[in-house]
Structures are given as structure tokens and as C-alpha cells.
Design a protein around this motif. Sequence first.
Motif, mmCIF file in Angstrom:
data_model
loop_
_atom_site.group_PDB
_atom_site.id
_atom_site.type_symbol
_atom_site.label_atom_id
_atom_site.label_comp_id
_atom_site.label_asym_id
_atom_site.label_seq_id
_atom_site.Cartn_x
_atom_site.Cartn_y
_atom_site.Cartn_z
ATOM 1 N N GLU A 119 -18.337 17.964 -49.071
ATOM 2 C CA GLU A 119 -19.021 19.313 -48.538
ATOM 3 C C GLU A 119 -18.280 19.743 -47.021
ATOM 4 O OE1 GLU A 119 -21.971 22.384 -49.011
ATOM 5 O OE2 GLU A 119 -21.507 20.866 -50.285
ATOM 6 N N THR A 120 -18.170 18.758 -46.375
ATOM 7 C CA THR A 120 -17.718 19.014 -44.884
ATOM 8 C C THR A 120 -17.068 17.787 -44.291
ATOM 9 O OG1 THR A 120 -17.976 20.222 -42.953
ATOM 10 C CG2 THR A 120 -19.680 18.878 -43.479
ATOM 11 N N CYS A 121 -16.350 18.096 -43.235
ATOM 12 C CA CYS A 121 -15.816 16.858 -42.512
ATOM 13 C C CYS A 121 -16.016 16.933 -41.048
ATOM 14 C CB CYS A 121 -14.154 16.535 -42.579
ATOM 15 S SG CYS A 121 -13.830 16.398 -44.533
ATOM 16 N N ILE A 122 -16.204 15.765 -40.248
ATOM 17 C CA ILE A 122 -16.725 15.983 -38.903
ATOM 18 C C ILE A 122 -16.222 14.887 -38.075
ATOM 19 C CG2 ILE A 122 -19.035 15.356 -39.297
ATOM 20 C CD1 ILE A 122 -19.743 17.191 -37.205
ATOM 21 N N GLU A 123 -15.850 14.938 -36.936
ATOM 22 C CA GLU A 123 -15.502 13.891 -36.106
ATOM 23 C C GLU A 123 -16.593 13.705 -34.936
ATOM 24 O OE1 GLU A 123 -10.831 13.572 -36.219
ATOM 25 O OE2 GLU A 123 -11.553 14.556 -34.932
ATOM 26 N N CYS A 124 -16.939 12.267 -34.687
ATOM 27 C CA CYS A 124 -18.012 12.237 -33.708
ATOM 28 C C CYS A 124 -17.849 11.109 -32.871
ATOM 29 C CB CYS A 124 -19.473 12.004 -34.233
ATOM 30 S SG CYS A 124 -19.660 10.502 -35.284
ATOM 31 N N SER A 125 -18.650 10.675 -31.825
ATOM 32 C CA SER A 125 -18.554 9.654 -30.971
ATOM 33 C C SER A 125 -19.999 9.101 -30.595
ATOM 34 C CB SER A 125 -17.540 9.773 -29.612
ATOM 35 O OG SER A 125 -17.875 8.819 -28.732
ATOM 36 N N ALA A 126 -20.689 8.069 -31.093
ATOM 37 C CA ALA A 126 -21.911 7.643 -30.820
ATOM 38 C C ALA A 126 -22.134 7.240 -29.333
ATOM 39 C CB ALA A 126 -22.312 6.414 -31.837
ATOM 40 N N PHE A 127 -20.884 6.554 -28.897
ATOM 41 C CA PHE A 127 -21.056 6.091 -27.430
ATOM 42 C C PHE A 127 -20.861 7.233 -26.388
ATOM 43 C CE2 PHE A 127 -18.221 4.786 -23.796
ATOM 44 C CZ PHE A 127 -19.023 3.644 -23.473
ATOM 45 N N ASP A 137 -4.554 9.194 -28.459
ATOM 46 C CA ASP A 137 -4.354 10.703 -28.307
ATOM 47 C C ASP A 137 -2.870 10.817 -28.135
ATOM 48 O OD1 ASP A 137 -6.917 11.606 -28.536
ATOM 49 O OD2 ASP A 137 -7.234 11.183 -26.274
ATOM 50 N N GLU A 138 -2.122 9.903 -28.400
ATOM 51 C CA GLU A 138 -0.572 10.135 -28.096
ATOM 52 C C GLU A 138 -0.080 10.521 -29.473
ATOM 53 O OE1 GLU A 138 1.509 6.578 -27.028
ATOM 54 O OE2 GLU A 138 0.225 5.997 -25.555
ATOM 55 N N HIS A 139 -0.776 10.442 -30.463
ATOM 56 C CA HIS A 139 -0.092 10.996 -31.830
ATOM 57 C C HIS A 139 -1.583 11.805 -32.519
ATOM 58 C CE1 HIS A 139 3.143 8.629 -31.521
ATOM 59 N NE2 HIS A 139 2.353 7.428 -31.397
ATOM 60 N N PRO A 140 -1.910 13.100 -31.731
ATOM 61 C CA PRO A 140 -3.012 13.801 -32.211
ATOM 62 C C PRO A 140 -2.642 14.483 -33.600
ATOM 63 C CG PRO A 140 -1.917 14.804 -30.226
ATOM 64 C CD PRO A 140 -1.261 13.768 -30.411
ATOM 65 N N LEU A 141 -3.686 14.367 -34.394
ATOM 66 C CA LEU A 141 -3.554 15.288 -35.909
ATOM 67 C C LEU A 141 -4.982 15.931 -35.695
ATOM 68 C CD1 LEU A 141 -1.917 12.713 -38.184
ATOM 69 C CD2 LEU A 141 -1.093 14.715 -37.560
ATOM 70 N N SER A 142 -4.826 17.306 -36.013
ATOM 71 C CA SER A 142 -6.270 17.858 -36.232
ATOM 72 C C SER A 142 -6.883 17.266 -37.475
ATOM 73 C CB SER A 142 -5.849 19.345 -36.559
ATOM 74 O OG SER A 142 -5.196 19.585 -37.720
ATOM 75 N N LEU A 143 -8.345 17.509 -37.574
ATOM 76 C CA LEU A 143 -9.194 17.039 -38.499
ATOM 77 C C LEU A 143 -8.598 17.841 -39.835
ATOM 78 C CD1 LEU A 143 -11.578 15.093 -39.439
ATOM 79 C CD2 LEU A 143 -12.996 17.362 -38.849
ATOM 80 N N GLU A 144 -8.442 18.912 -39.707
ATOM 81 C CA GLU A 144 -8.023 20.038 -40.734
ATOM 82 C C GLU A 144 -6.667 19.397 -41.497
ATOM 83 O OE1 GLU A 144 -6.853 24.301 -42.284
ATOM 84 O OE2 GLU A 144 -7.634 23.933 -40.136
#
Length: 648
Positions: free
Chosen positions: A157-165, A136-143
Motif C-alpha cells: 500500500e505504501t512505504c515509509i522510513e522511520c527512526s524509533a530512537f 549517508d555516504e551512498h544515499p538513495l531515495s525511498l522511491e
Amino acid sequence: MAGGGAAAGRAAPGARGGVRIVVAGDRGTGKSSLIVTAAADTFPINVPPLLPPTRLPDDLYPDRVPVTIIDTSSSMENRGRLAEELKRADAVVLTYACDQPATLDRLSTFWLPELRRLEVKVPVIVVGCKLDLRDDEHPLSLEQVMSPIMQQFREIETCIECSAFKQIQVPEVFYYAQKAVLHPTAPLFDQEAQTLKPRCVRALKRIFILCDHDRDGALSDAELNDFQVKCFNAPLQPSEIVGVKRVVQEKLPEGVNDRGLTLTGFLFLHALFIEKGRLETTWTVLRKFGYNNDIRLSDDQLPPPIKRAPDQSVELTSEALDFLRGIFLLFDIDGDGALNPTELEDLFSTAPESPWDGAPYKDAAEKTALGGLALDGFLSEWALMTLLDPVRSIENLIYCGYAGDPSSAIRITRRRRLDRKKQRSERNVFQCFVFGPKKAGKSALLNSFIGRPFADMASTSEEHYAVNAVDLPGGTKKTLILREIPEDGAPKLLYTKDSLAACDIAVFVHDRSDESSWKRAADLLVKVASHGEANGCEVPCLIVAAKDDLDPFPTEIQDSTRVSQDMGIEAPIPVSNRLRDFNNVFLRIVSAAEHPHLSIPETEAGKSRKQYHRLVNRSLMFVSVGAAVAIVGLAAYRVYAARKNASS
């Protein structure tokens, strides 16, 4: 118009009773953990290297369509299996690890190009896993991260970020993948231009016209409500109708008039649904009106494959022809007796595309001076399409508003073998194969048939067609289709047994000023006649002596006349495209096709074969007579012997 995703999902063509999602990506990006967490709703402590196929609960998503997830290995030894799974996918989830930038780079350097190499043409969902470990020190938006990749690879079609943990947006990953299969964006909407795609517009226009029962160019409140009930099984309340029209009128004043919602407003509403992510609404509408994922009528809206013998053809019925004459008059806005290009485009504006823009239909019929189609040319194009691709012809009839039973639009003709026995053909459309050597005048003959002026044209090695109506004595008309067979295409055509089955009559063109041209044409005639004799598909044949304005080679008349007499067919027909002297050749072609028992050429081999069969039959007859005499003689002797014994 309200939403209705479940109905759309259940009707989705291509889902094959469920959606198969293949998860791929570099090793260690979290593929298996993502799958287990989605299925079990808990983060796994120990995950095997490769999971078996995993099915999500049917009630996990509103569409209630079974979802099967396929885990894959990215190791080199499993590359073949990976390719097989990707080719069977309905959608592909490509993973990268948010804490490993190199895995993100690999999407554009390996994974996405690999999908293209394998010709995997399905929606792609890009998923950033391990969101909880991202720096998080160098955050970049998904876009910011994905915009350049999505510009390069439109299949995403689309992009998404997730965390299984931490169980962040895990169900959403497979919801978007399933939605991309059941309600894909690509066929409907151009993301770059932010507009509905042309084929979608054309389908929605047809639906609008079908729902505009009073044909006043707008959907009244009652018509809107009928539409809503048909598509979503629920009526619209008066206040909802007012609300829909208010939304349209605020954004697009011409979208509503005093009669109701206009076509412009109807299209605007669907664009609005799609922009808001409600693709299931538009897909529900399309599928209720019989469209598949390619935005064409699905197979169950069309007749099954048409079964016919090789020597049978398909023609439009009088019912379909009457319908076509009616829509011709309807779309001939200026009343000039022809459909100009704009009017023709308007006629086909409810079809996925104009069916005659490409080969073999483009330029196959006679055009007016302004590039339009008169009624004969219009009906001729339909006759050609029905002969070559009857199901497509019926499909386009339906797009244009044909409301009868699709099977009532076509008829299968009598077998040509029976026509020969009856000594008469009942067909209204005849197909003529035009053979001949290069530069003999084949293309010129076709062009003259559809009214093109003479020109010194380069020889072509491609098949093409010309179709037109031919006036017969007594005021009747038949449609004649000329199919040019290039000289080097003739051997390939004659390679198969039934290659002449679709041919009602064959014409052999030669340049009468060129002895070599005549010899090659005569050779083609013998080959075609031999093929017909050997395979039981004899066709009437005519010889056309082209370029009659030039001096013939010295023995042309004697040679061509001798061959025609020897083979038992009509004398060569001289024509001159340059002088516009065609010697009634097209009427003579149709007349010969109408009498399929005549003008059948005989080769020497064929004559010898017939003579042999006659001799064999005669010998058998003599044997039969001799046997009969012997039997009668034996019987007479037995009677004589019996009487003699009795008297003694």
C-alpha cells in the motif's frame, strides 16, 4: 464536498470493532522498538524478545478506531505461530533495517512471497526502521529503492522510513496501516492507470443518480448541499459550492453545465480526492450509501438469508415484475422491444458488474437476432437468478433502482408436498431437471427451448440452464427453467436426501435410434423414482424420445411404452430438433408440473412397499374389528350374567 474521515472510519466494514496490525520482518530490524515507541511515545532502553499484543490509545488518530499491534518472532521454531498471526491480520507491517541492505532484499525474496503463499490478502506497509543509522555516504531515495518492489508486489500500500530512537515518523507507520484498512486504495483506484476502478465508478454513478432528485443529469446547488449534509453532516456554504464547481470547470469543462455538477464532474472530484490522499472522503460517501469494502451493498442493506423448506422456491412478486417491466421500457432507447448489449450494460451500469456475464446466466435465455433480450427473455433471466440466488437478485434490483422494501420483491412458494395434496401448484416458475445419457439430445432440447438453431454439438459434461416463458391456454404465461444434468452427474446429485427437492418435474431424454441410450435413460428414470419414493420427494416425470427424424431401434416403441405404462406415467413424447418438431413438449412439461400429484412414476419396489402397507393396514383393521366383536360379546355376556343373577 468536504472531507469526513471519522465517519468513514466508524462505519468501516471488516474492521471488526478495531484494526489488527501484525508486524513482521527479519530479526534485528527494529520491530519491537517500533511498537513500544508508538505506544509509549518514548524509545525503550530494554525491549523483551517478543511483545504481547499492544493497543494504541483510541484517540491517537482521527478515526478513533482501536488499533492492536501484534509483534512476531522470525525464528524457525515460531514459524507456525507467525503464519497464524499473519492470516488473522487486517494489515501487515513488514520491516527492514535501513543500515542492513540484506534485510531489504529479504522482502522480495522471502517475506512478500511468503504472504502470497499463505494467501494473506491484506494491505502491506513496508517500513524502513533505524533511519538514523543509514549510511549517508551512498544515499538513495525511498522511491528509488522501493519502486521495483512495488511494481512486482501490488499488495504494498505504501512505504515509509522511520527512526524509533529519534522518534521520526513512528506514529505515521501505524496511521498509514490503519488508513489502509479503513480506507483502502485498491478497491477504488488503479495506481498504474491513475483512474478510478470500474466498480467504484459504477457505485458512484448510482449514488449520483440517487442524489439527482429532479433527474436532469446534474446536481444542482441544492442537491449538492443535500448530498453534503447526508454524507458529512454539514452544509456547504454558497461560496464553497462555487469553489467546487470552479475547480472542476477549470480542469474538465464538461464537468459542469448550467444545471450543475455533471456525473463526469462528480467522478472527477472523487478521482482528485484519491490522488491527493483523501480516500476517507470517497469511502465516507460510499459507506453512507450502504457499500462495504468490496464496493457491494453491505449485508444490512439486504434481507437476511431466506429461510425455506427444501421443496419451496423463491419467485419475484408482481410488484418487482412491474418494476422490471418499467425499467425495461426505460432502457429500451431505440424502442425495438429488446435490450441490446449496450442497453443492457447501461441498465446494469450502477451494479458492481453485469450479473449475467458468467455461468449459469450467460446464454441461458433466448436472444434476438442482434443479440439482445426481449421482455420475456429479460424477465426469464431475473426468474432464474431469483430461483438460484434470491439475495443476489434483490441486491441487483436495488442497484437498478428498486426503492421498495426488499422483502416485498420476493415470495416463497407453497411446499410441493402441500401442492400434491391440493392437486395444483400455484408456482409461476417451474424448474425441470433434464436427465439422460450422453448424446441423447439433452443440450439440443435446451437450445431449442431458447430458439437456438440445430447444430451437431459436442456432448457436454457440465450443467447448464435454459429459461423461457411458456404460453398457456387462456393467455397466461409460466416460466420454465430447464437444468441439464450430465449423465455422470446424476449419481452425485442423487447422493443427498433432498437432492430432488428443487425439482418440480424431471424429464428423461433418450435417442430413440439407439437402444443403449434408451436403456441408460430408463435406468436413470428408475433411480430417480426410487430416490423419490425412499425420501418422500416424488416428482412428476416425463419421457422424451429425441431424434424422431431417425429410425427407431426395432423395439423402441414397445419398450418405452411398456415402461411408461408399468410406471404409471405418460407415454414418451417424440421430438425432433432437426425437423423443429417439438410436439408441444414444453407446454406438456409445464402442465405436468402444474399438477404435481400426477405423472409420479412407481417402481416395482415402490408398488411392493405400498401393497405391503395395504396388507398391514387391512390386517390391523381385521384385528380391530375382531377385538371390537370380542369386546361387544364380553359386554353382552356380562349383561346376561347380571340379569340371570338378579332373577335368581
